[in-house]
Design an enzyme around this catalytic site. Structure first.
Site, mmCIF file in Angstrom:
data_model
loop_
_atom_site.group_PDB
_atom_site.id
_atom_site.type_symbol
_atom_site.label_atom_id
_atom_site.label_comp_id
_atom_site.label_asym_id
_atom_site.label_seq_id
_atom_site.Cartn_x
_atom_site.Cartn_y
_atom_site.Cartn_z
ATOM 1 N N ASP A 1 -13.490 -21.297 -45.931
ATOM 2 C CA ASP A 1 -14.767 -21.589 -47.034
ATOM 3 C C ASP A 1 -15.470 -22.834 -46.706
ATOM 4 O OD1 ASP A 1 -13.900 -19.374 -48.543
ATOM 5 O OD2 ASP A 1 -13.047 -20.517 -50.194
ATOM 6 N N ARG A 2 -16.734 -22.767 -46.951
ATOM 7 C CA ARG A 2 -17.478 -23.829 -46.429
ATOM 8 C C ARG A 2 -16.878 -25.289 -47.235
ATOM 9 N NH1 ARG A 2 -24.173 -23.953 -47.581
ATOM 10 N NH2 ARG A 2 -24.637 -25.826 -46.461
#
Length: 561
Positions: free
Chosen positions: A407-408
């Protein structure tokens, strides 16, 4: 209107502040292509402007007026022609039904030119709205609904009685066939047929009674519905006419000193609210007052919406703002803040910039990096989401493939392949769950169970992206093992060992009440409201079989929190 930046105005401190800005690593870029030259123009969001925005959040938190509705707010850090730094601030749309509020950037000019027409149109629209409400609440419509419901009940009850009679007749028919002679049987069956016909006539009479009452009401409602359709069409046309006038009147200025209307800038169609967002208001104000933009930040404040959380920073909205960026940034000088390259040294940071990636393993077949929080694994669909691990590595390795993703906002080990064969082998190991992963996290509360497994199926609701949720009907099997490492005050440090690799798996398994019931610290998407800078989730360890040497490779990074 201009808010001075503390300690940024003496000559010495001004130079120091400017150097801080030069050394700052952007966390986001506002980008657009110049409509004249085709050049890609960029304006960063930096740590300095984020700090200014957070101070604004503290001000908003002290005033209940700003919590009545959720909306976007923006801050633009600017430099005057005398070298002084200030910030200007804006809100999207109206704030508590007001467009102009002291201390805030005013709306883009032009709306006042159509004020009379706008007032007349709004009054006409209000009249139409009231008539639509009245037409939907007429006595005839209420009678129709009530009587229809009554007859539905009566028809249902009669159907039940008829089924019971039919079942009884079937029993009689079977008994007659086994006990009566041919003549008696014929007479008895004729009587049963007559009873069945009687039931049919009874059903028809009930429907005729219903239609006799409802048809006159339906004729009135049909006329009302025709009027409703006509009003809605008129309302749509009147709104569109006003919008066209407003879009012609709205004049945006860029840093070349040229102006253009919204209609000229977006000839293919203009979404409602275009020109009222923070970014266009801030950039127009700066351009028309000879202020040089340095960096900009936009954030959400107020009640959370479906896809936005209070206190979170967001980029330019794709429908209304992004199409304007190229024009609005035209004439802007090359940005003074630049993004650090992969593995390189950020200015003044000794290679430890916020968005720098550290290579922790590399050979001729694959590469592993320690991804920082806030950097995408792969580029997104829009132009403002192109900076990513894959984008940066492609400058060094023309052929490179991401084997998995983080995930970012998750930091940690990311594995990439340098050829297709290696990519296929590593992907197969992930699919067959042969790769061992350990994540370290801090949860925003106390977890009582020391170790165990969480087995909750996860599903991504297309109407509520990007959230994932537990769904025992539609969800995919998702299994996570965990081990508590200790407590830090009122928080819990924990290890996660995911067996499957679903999107947001660890975050949902932590936050859901059927899992641990405590969200990862900083995970505002899943309702953690703690005032921290980042998501406290780190991919700490990764172990796999090298596709070519067949040796087991075990990688480990230090948890950054």
């Amino acid at each position: 209107m201009l808010d001075p930046i503390p300690d940024a105005h003496s000559i010495l401190l001004r130079q120091t502040f400017r150097q801080q800005i030069v050394n700052s690593t952007p966390t986001y870029w506002y980008v657009g292509y110049c409509p004249h030259s085709g050049e890609l123009l960029k304006l960063p969001r930096t740590q300095e402007v984020e700090n200014i925005a957070r101070n604004l959040m503290l001000e908003l938190a002290r005033d209940d007026r700003y919590s009545r509705e959720g909306k976007m707010y923006g801050v633009l850090l600017v430099e005057t022609n005398t070298g002084e730094y200030y910030s200007i601030k804006a809100f999207s749309g109206l704030l508590n039904s007001e467009a102009i509020i002291a201390g805030w950037v005013p709306p883009i000019p032009g709306r006042d030119r159509v004020a009379i027409e706008e007032a007349a149109t709004l009054e006409a629209l209000a009249t139409m709205k009231q008539e639509l409400i009245d037409l939907d609440r007429t006595t005839e419509r209420e009678q129709y609904r009530s009587i229809s419901a009554e007859f539905v009940g009566r028809v249902k009850q009669l159907s039940i009685e008829h089924r019971q009679r039919k079942a009884f007749r079937q029993q009689q028919r079977e008994r007659y066939e086994s006990t009566l002679n041919d003549l008696e049987l014929t007479t008895a069956l004729d009587q049963l047929i007559a009873q069945s016909c009687q039931d049919g006539r009874e059903r028809d009479r009930l429907k005729q009674e219903r239609d006799a009452i409802l048809h006159p009401l339906k004729a009135i409602l049909d006329q009302n519905d025709d009027r409703i359709r006509e009003l809605k069409q008129r309302r749509k046309l009147r709104s569109r006419q006003l919008q066209t006038q407003m879009h012609d009147a709205y004049q945006l200025m860029n840093f070349l000193g040229t102006s253009s209307s919204l209609r000229e800038l977006m000839p293919a169609g203009i979404p409602t609210g275009t020109g009222d967002c923070c970014a266009p208001k801030l950039l127009h104000y700066a351009a028309s007052h000879q202020l040089k933009p340095i960096s900009m930040a936009e954030f959400w404040w107020g009640e959370n919406s479906q896809d936005k959380c209070q206190g979170e920073f967001y980029g330019a909205c794709q429908e209304r703002c992004q199409p304007l960026m190229g024009f609005m940034l035209s004439g802007l000088a090359v940005p003074i803040a630049v993004s650090g390259d992969l593995g390189g040294k950020g200015k003044g940071e000794g290679g430890k910039g916020r968005n720098n990636c550290e290579i922790i393993y590399e050979d001729e077949y694959l590469i592993a990096i320690d991804k920082p929080a806030g950097l995408l694994s792969v580029p997104g669909r829009t132009i403002d989401l192109q900076d990513s691990v894959l984008t940066r590595l492609r400058k060094l390795y023309p052929e490179i493939y991401t084997v998995h993703r983080l995930d970012r906002d998750t930091s940690g080990i990311l594995l990439l392949a340098l050829d297709k064969l290696t990519y296929r082998h590593l992907s197969q190991q992930f699919e067959e769950r042969q790769i061992h992963k350990i994540y370290e996290a801090i949860l925003g509360g106390i977890v009582e169970i020391q170790q165990g497994s969480i087995d909750l199926p996860l599903w991504g609701d297309p109407l509520d992206r990007p959230r994932q949720k537990v769904d025992f009907n539609l969800g995919k099997p998702s299994l996570t093992k965990f081990q508590v490492l200790g407590q830090i005050g009122s928080y819990t440090r924990i290890e996660f060992m995911p067996v499957t690799g679903r999107s947001h798996q660890l975050r949902v398994h932590a936050a859901d009440f059927r899992g641990l019931g405590v969200a990862v610290l900083g995970d505002r998407l899943y309702s953690c409201q703690a005032d921290v800078e980042r998501l406290h989730l780190h991919a700490r360890e990764l172990s796999f079989i090298h596709p070519h040497t067949l040796a087991r490779i075990s990688l480990q990074t230090q948890c950054p929190f």
